[in-house]
Motif scaffolding. Structure first.
Motif, PDB file in Angstrom:
ATOM      1  N   LEU A  60       0.827  -1.204   0.000  1.00 29.96           N
ATOM      2  CA  LEU A  60       0.000   0.000   0.000  1.00 29.96           C
ATOM      3  C   LEU A  60       0.863   1.257   0.000  1.00 29.96           C
ATOM      4  O   LEU A  60       0.524   2.256  -0.645  1.00 29.96           O
ATOM      5  CB  LEU A  60      -0.923  -0.013   1.218  1.00 29.96           C
ATOM      6  N   SER A  61       1.999   1.213   0.691  1.00 34.83           N
ATOM      7  CA  SER A  61       2.883   2.382   0.740  1.00 34.83           C
ATOM      8  C   SER A  61       3.416   2.728  -0.646  1.00 34.83           C
ATOM      9  O   SER A  61       3.547   3.902  -1.000  1.00 34.83           O
ATOM     10  CB  SER A  61       4.050   2.121   1.695  1.00 34.83           C
ATOM     11  N   LEU A  62       3.711   1.709  -1.461  1.00 34.84           N
ATOM     12  CA  LEU A  62       4.197   1.946  -2.823  1.00 34.84           C
ATOM     13  C   LEU A  62       3.099   2.569  -3.674  1.00 34.84           C
ATOM     14  O   LEU A  62       3.350   3.448  -4.498  1.00 34.84           O
ATOM     15  CB  LEU A  62       4.680   0.633  -3.444  1.00 34.84           C
ATOM     16  N   TYR A  63       1.885   2.117  -3.472  1.00 36.58           N
ATOM     17  CA  TYR A  63       0.742   2.656  -4.209  1.00 36.58           C
ATOM     18  C   TYR A  63       0.641   4.170  -4.002  1.00 36.58           C
ATOM     19  O   TYR A  63       0.352   4.928  -4.921  1.00 36.58           O
ATOM     20  CB  TYR A  63      -0.531   1.954  -3.732  1.00 36.58           C
ATOM     21  N   LYS A  64       0.916   4.594  -2.773  1.00 34.83           N
ATOM     22  CA  LYS A  64       0.847   6.024  -2.464  1.00 34.83           C
ATOM     23  C   LYS A  64       2.065   6.770  -3.012  1.00 34.83           C
ATOM     24  O   LYS A  64       1.950   7.884  -3.519  1.00 34.83           O
ATOM     25  CB  LYS A  64       0.752   6.219  -0.949  1.00 34.83           C
ATOM     26  N   ASP A  65       3.242   6.122  -2.924  1.00 35.48           N
ATOM     27  CA  ASP A  65       4.487   6.800  -3.299  1.00 35.48           C
ATOM     28  C   ASP A  65       4.595   7.074  -4.792  1.00 35.48           C
ATOM     29  O   ASP A  65       4.991   8.166  -5.207  1.00 35.48           O
ATOM     30  CB  ASP A  65       5.698   5.967  -2.861  1.00 35.48           C
ATOM     31  N   PHE A  66       4.261   6.081  -5.630  1.00 30.21           N
ATOM     32  CA  PHE A  66       4.505   6.275  -7.056  1.00 30.21           C
ATOM     33  C   PHE A  66       3.589   7.351  -7.631  1.00 30.21           C
ATOM     34  O   PHE A  66       3.962   8.085  -8.549  1.00 30.21           O
ATOM     35  CB  PHE A  66       4.387   4.956  -7.826  1.00 30.21           C
ATOM     36  N   ALA A  67       2.370   7.466  -7.084  1.00 29.91           N
ATOM     37  CA  ALA A  67       1.442   8.491  -7.569  1.00 29.91           C
ATOM     38  C   ALA A  67       1.998   9.887  -7.323  1.00 29.91           C
ATOM     39  O   ALA A  67       1.789  10.808  -8.120  1.00 29.91           O
ATOM     40  CB  ALA A  67       0.095   8.333  -6.887  1.00 29.91           C
ATOM     41  N   GLN A  68       2.732  10.019  -6.231  1.00 30.69           N
ATOM     42  CA  GLN A  68       3.296  11.321  -5.884  1.00 30.69           C
ATOM     43  C   GLN A  68       4.618  11.580  -6.594  1.00 30.69           C
ATOM     44  O   GLN A  68       4.861  12.686  -7.084  1.00 30.69           O
ATOM     45  CB  GLN A  68       3.508  11.401  -4.369  1.00 30.69           C
ATOM     46  N   ASN A  69       5.471  10.556  -6.681  1.00 28.25           N
ATOM     47  CA  ASN A  69       6.829  10.759  -7.176  1.00 28.25           C
ATOM     48  C   ASN A  69       7.026  10.418  -8.652  1.00 28.25           C
ATOM     49  O   ASN A  69       7.958  10.927  -9.282  1.00 28.25           O
ATOM     50  CB  ASN A  69       7.805   9.928  -6.333  1.00 28.25           C
ATOM     51  N   LEU A  70       6.179   9.537  -9.207  1.00 26.96           N
ATOM     52  CA  LEU A  70       6.279   9.181 -10.627  1.00 26.96           C
ATOM     53  C   LEU A  70       4.886   9.274 -11.261  1.00 26.96           C
ATOM     54  O   LEU A  70       4.343   8.292 -11.772  1.00 26.96           O
ATOM     55  CB  LEU A  70       6.841   7.760 -10.785  1.00 26.96           C
ATOM     56  N   PRO A  71       4.289  10.455 -11.245  1.00 29.87           N
ATOM     57  CA  PRO A  71       2.890  10.593 -11.665  1.00 29.87           C
ATOM     58  C   PRO A  71       2.640  10.314 -13.145  1.00 29.87           C
ATOM     59  O   PRO A  71       1.505  10.027 -13.533  1.00 29.87           O
ATOM     60  CB  PRO A  71       2.564  12.051 -11.322  1.00 29.87           C
ATOM     61  N   ASP A  72       3.677  10.395 -13.979  1.00 27.64           N
ATOM     62  CA  ASP A  72       3.490  10.209 -15.421  1.00 27.64           C
ATOM     63  C   ASP A  72       3.753   8.777 -15.879  1.00 27.64           C
ATOM     64  O   ASP A  72       3.672   8.486 -17.078  1.00 27.64           O
ATOM     65  CB  ASP A  72       4.414  11.163 -16.190  1.00 27.64           C
ATOM     66  N   VAL A  73       4.082   7.896 -14.938  1.00 30.35           N
ATOM     67  CA  VAL A  73       4.364   6.500 -15.280  1.00 30.35           C
ATOM     68  C   VAL A  73       3.085   5.674 -15.163  1.00 30.35           C
ATOM     69  O   VAL A  73       2.384   5.745 -14.151  1.00 30.35           O
ATOM     70  CB  VAL A  73       5.449   5.915 -14.355  1.00 30.35           C
ATOM     71  N   ARG A  74       2.786   4.910 -16.209  1.00 28.95           N
ATOM     72  CA  ARG A  74       1.662   3.974 -16.137  1.00 28.95           C
ATOM     73  C   ARG A  74       2.151   2.712 -15.434  1.00 28.95           C
ATOM     74  O   ARG A  74       3.079   2.043 -15.908  1.00 28.95           O
ATOM     75  CB  ARG A  74       1.138   3.647 -17.529  1.00 28.95           C
ATOM     76  N   VAL A  75       1.546   2.408 -14.304  1.00 28.70           N
ATOM     77  CA  VAL A  75       2.001   1.303 -13.463  1.00 28.70           C
ATOM     78  C   VAL A  75       0.987   0.166 -13.522  1.00 28.70           C
ATOM     79  O   VAL A  75      -0.215   0.382 -13.334  1.00 28.70           O
ATOM     80  CB  VAL A  75       2.200   1.768 -12.010  1.00 28.70           C
ATOM     81  N   PHE A  76       1.490  -1.046 -13.775  1.00 32.17           N
ATOM     82  CA  PHE A  76       0.641  -2.225 -13.867  1.00 32.17           C
ATOM     83  C   PHE A  76       1.023  -3.201 -12.753  1.00 32.17           C
ATOM     84  O   PHE A  76       2.185  -3.598 -12.644  1.00 32.17           O
ATOM     85  CB  PHE A  76       0.798  -2.903 -15.230  1.00 32.17           C
ATOM     86  N   ASN A  77       0.048  -3.538 -11.925  1.00 30.19           N
ATOM     87  CA  ASN A  77       0.269  -4.550 -10.897  1.00 30.19           C
ATOM     88  C   ASN A  77      -0.012  -5.904 -11.531  1.00 30.19           C
ATOM     89  O   ASN A  77      -1.155  -6.211 -11.887  1.00 30.19           O
ATOM     90  CB  ASN A  77      -0.652  -4.310  -9.701  1.00 30.19           C
ATOM     91  N   CYS A  78       1.031  -6.700 -11.701  1.00 24.47           N
ATOM     92  CA  CYS A  78       0.927  -7.968 -12.425  1.00 24.47           C
ATOM     93  C   CYS A  78       1.123  -9.131 -11.451  1.00 24.47           C
ATOM     94  O   CYS A  78       2.047  -9.121 -10.642  1.00 24.47           O
ATOM     95  CB  CYS A  78       1.973  -8.039 -13.531  1.00 24.47           C
ATOM     96  N   TYR A  79       0.261 -10.118 -11.565  1.00 23.97           N
ATOM     97  CA  TYR A  79       0.297 -11.255 -10.647  1.00 23.97           C
ATOM     98  C   TYR A  79       0.456 -12.543 -11.437  1.00 23.97           C
ATOM     99  O   TYR A  79      -0.218 -12.741 -12.458  1.00 23.97           O
ATOM    100  CB  TYR A  79      -1.005 -11.318  -9.835  1.00 23.97           C
ATOM    101  N   GLY A  80       1.338 -13.413 -10.963  1.00 26.93           N
ATOM    102  CA  GLY A  80       1.442 -14.713 -11.610  1.00 26.93           C
ATOM    103  C   GLY A  80       2.536 -15.574 -11.017  1.00 26.93           C
ATOM    104  O   GLY A  80       3.680 -15.133 -10.909  1.00 26.93           O
ATOM    105  N   PRO A  81       2.213 -16.792 -10.625  1.00 32.81           N
ATOM    106  CA  PRO A  81       3.245 -17.730 -10.183  1.00 32.81           C
ATOM    107  C   PRO A  81       4.007 -18.287 -11.382  1.00 32.81           C
ATOM    108  O   PRO A  81       3.506 -18.267 -12.518  1.00 32.81           O
ATOM    109  CB  PRO A  81       2.433 -18.831  -9.488  1.00 32.81           C
ATOM    110  N   THR A  82       5.209 -18.772 -11.143  1.00 29.38           N
ATOM    111  CA  THR A  82       6.015 -19.377 -12.208  1.00 29.38           C
ATOM    112  C   THR A  82       5.234 -20.485 -12.905  1.00 29.38           C
ATOM    113  O   THR A  82       5.368 -20.684 -14.118  1.00 29.38           O
ATOM    114  CB  THR A  82       7.318 -19.947 -11.613  1.00 29.38           C
TER     115      THR A  82
END
Length: 480
Positions: free
Chosen positions: A252-274
């Protein structure tokens, strides 16, 4: 979308590949070296050969991997600094009969570089690679992925990210022993991006310098690395446009940080086991209400053609909002663990006639989005109560000053345990102040009995929090 066709098209269209120094590899050199490695493999390969790749992480590793893919010879990636005993163990388990190492790479590069067709039938069920994951008994498990599984993933990448073009620049930071690295390869094959091989190990300053120097626009990495990138102020990351985050929970802390510090980056939360070929669920983070629910960051919904359920211990679906195990189905499911049917049968189950992989992750669903709470095997008994350690971490991370946290158990008496929370804080607080806040969000049995403040939490080779190391730090001689 056939792998061999994509590779043929790639080399016909002047691929832009850069070595660890950031220098472009000459096109003629690249093609000739690629063909030499491929011909070396084909000359030595049999129908069921497996190639162990044990070279330094430079563009030669990429060429060897692509040569195996096009030739139809399964590859087994390793790290060049693996101990000899580890290498021997993997060779034995995976039945590796061809090795491309730093020792014989020169021999492979000296091979004939004329174009030669593969001698094998490239069927969709043919084994593509084996990647090893840690086994609970200490014996690693080799995950077998077939060609059609990766081809399904390639189709998804091609169709989902239309905006990524040949002008984009990808930094390959992840070791090939982790399948997240194959996202970088997918962007190369489907988009013909500029492909930079990173020399990054663990120094975030070095990583950020590479991003700035090479004007990188896309990166696939783990949450811990991206978190450090988002907080790093001394370099210009304005070129970065896309970040694919996977490998562990998106805090959750990263979710808050990137919006403030890297606002122009499109961020994708990707999930998948090997076991499910790189990613099987994903969500673009848009800082909306649906991204976060009950302190958890969404992993989105399944990729095109895949399916997911939340089930109880009897493999029955649970209602939305209820917690259960995430199981996933579809063409990206592994063939199995190499030579280990017993372990395969433990994690691959049949539900309504379909094969599902048991992820071992405790999740819930809200609307179309899935949310990871923690690992089922993170559940411990504390004073007679069942406590999920990841669940505790989720609640602790809702505190605004907690940058990162990992809760582990400490054995205090025979058969008894207590919770120890290791925290990385954004401001200096006393344990009493922290406990005052924790008591407002956690019941007594979930309260850590010990708080340890660290400047940063240790991570392992894959960039995940190293809980084994933290567990050792709870030894009575180190922690009273």
């Amino acid at each position: 979308m056939k792998i061999e066709s994509l590779i043929h098209s790639l080399f016909a269209n002047n691929p832009k590949v850069y070595n660890v120094s950031g220098d472009a590899v000459d096109y003629d050199v690249l093609v000739n070296e690629y063909r030499s490695i491929k011909n070396y493999i084909l000359t030595n390969a049999k129908e069921d050969s497996r190639v162990g790749i044990l070279v330094n992480k430079d563009y030669y590793y990429l060429l060897t991997l692509l040569a195996c893919m096009e030739s139809g010879v399964a590859f087994v990636p390793m790290m060049s600094d693996y101990p000899e005993q580890r290498v021997s163990q993997l060779v034995d388990i995976a039945s590796i009969d061809i090795m491309i190492s730093n020792t014989n790479l020169r021999q492979a590069l000296a091979f004939d570089s004329s174009e030669v067709e593969t001698k094998f039938e490239l069927s969709e069920n043919r084994l593509l690679y084996i990647i090893f994951t840690s086994g609970s008994t200490g014996v690693p498990k080799g995950v077998e992925i077939i060609r059609s599984s990766y081809e399904n993933f390639l189709s998804w990448v091609s169709n989902t990210f239309d905006e990524i073009t040949t002008e984009d620049r990808v930094l390959n930071t992840t070791e090939y022993t982790f399948d997240v690295s194959l996202m970088d390869v997918a962007l190369l094959l489907t988009k013909n991006v500029h492909f930079f091989v990173s020399n990054f190990k663990s120094n975030i300053f070095q990583l950020c310098n590479e991003l700035e120097k090479n004007k990188i626009t896309a990166i696939a990495t783990v949450p811990n690395n991206f978190s450090l990138m988002a907080m790093f102020k001394r370099v210009d990351l304005s070129a970065l446009k896309y970040a694919f985050i996977a490998g562990s929970r998106f805090p959750l802390s990263l979710y808050k940080d990137f919006a403030q510090n890297l606002p122009d980056v499109r961020v994708f939360n990707c999930y998948g086991p090997t076991e499910f070929t790189i990613y099987c669920l994903f969500k673009e983070m848009k800082i909306e209400d649906e991204d976060v629910f009950d302190g958890c960051v969404s992993i989105g919904s399944p990729l095109t053609g895949l399916g997911a359920l939340v089930v109880d211990e009897q493999m029955n679906s649970v209602q939305d909002g209820q917690k259960g195990e995430l199981v996933v189905t579809g063409p990206q499911l592994m063939r199995g663990y190499v030579n280990n049917k017993e372990k395969t049968d433990e994690v691959v189950v049949t539900i309504d006639g379909l094969s599902y992989y048991r992820t071992g992750d405790l999740v819930f669903k809200n609307g179309e989005n899935y949310f990871v709470v923690g690992r089922l095997d993170d559940t411990v008994k504390i004073s007679g109560f069942r406590v999920n350690l990841s669940d505790v971490d989720t609640y602790i991370q809702t505190l605004p000053y907690v940058a990162n946290v990992a809760t582990v158990t400490q054995e205090v008496k025979s058969g008894e345990s207590r919770l120890v929370a290791f925290m990385d804080l954004t401001k200096d607080l006393s344990n009493e102040e922290i406990y005052s806040d924790l008591k407002k969000i956690l019941p007594e049995f979930q309260l850590p009995k010990k708080i340890v403040k660290l400047d940063s939490l240790p991570v392992n080779n894959s960039g995940k929090i190293d809980k084994k190391r933290l567990k050792k730090m709870t030894h009575p001689n180190k922690l009273s």
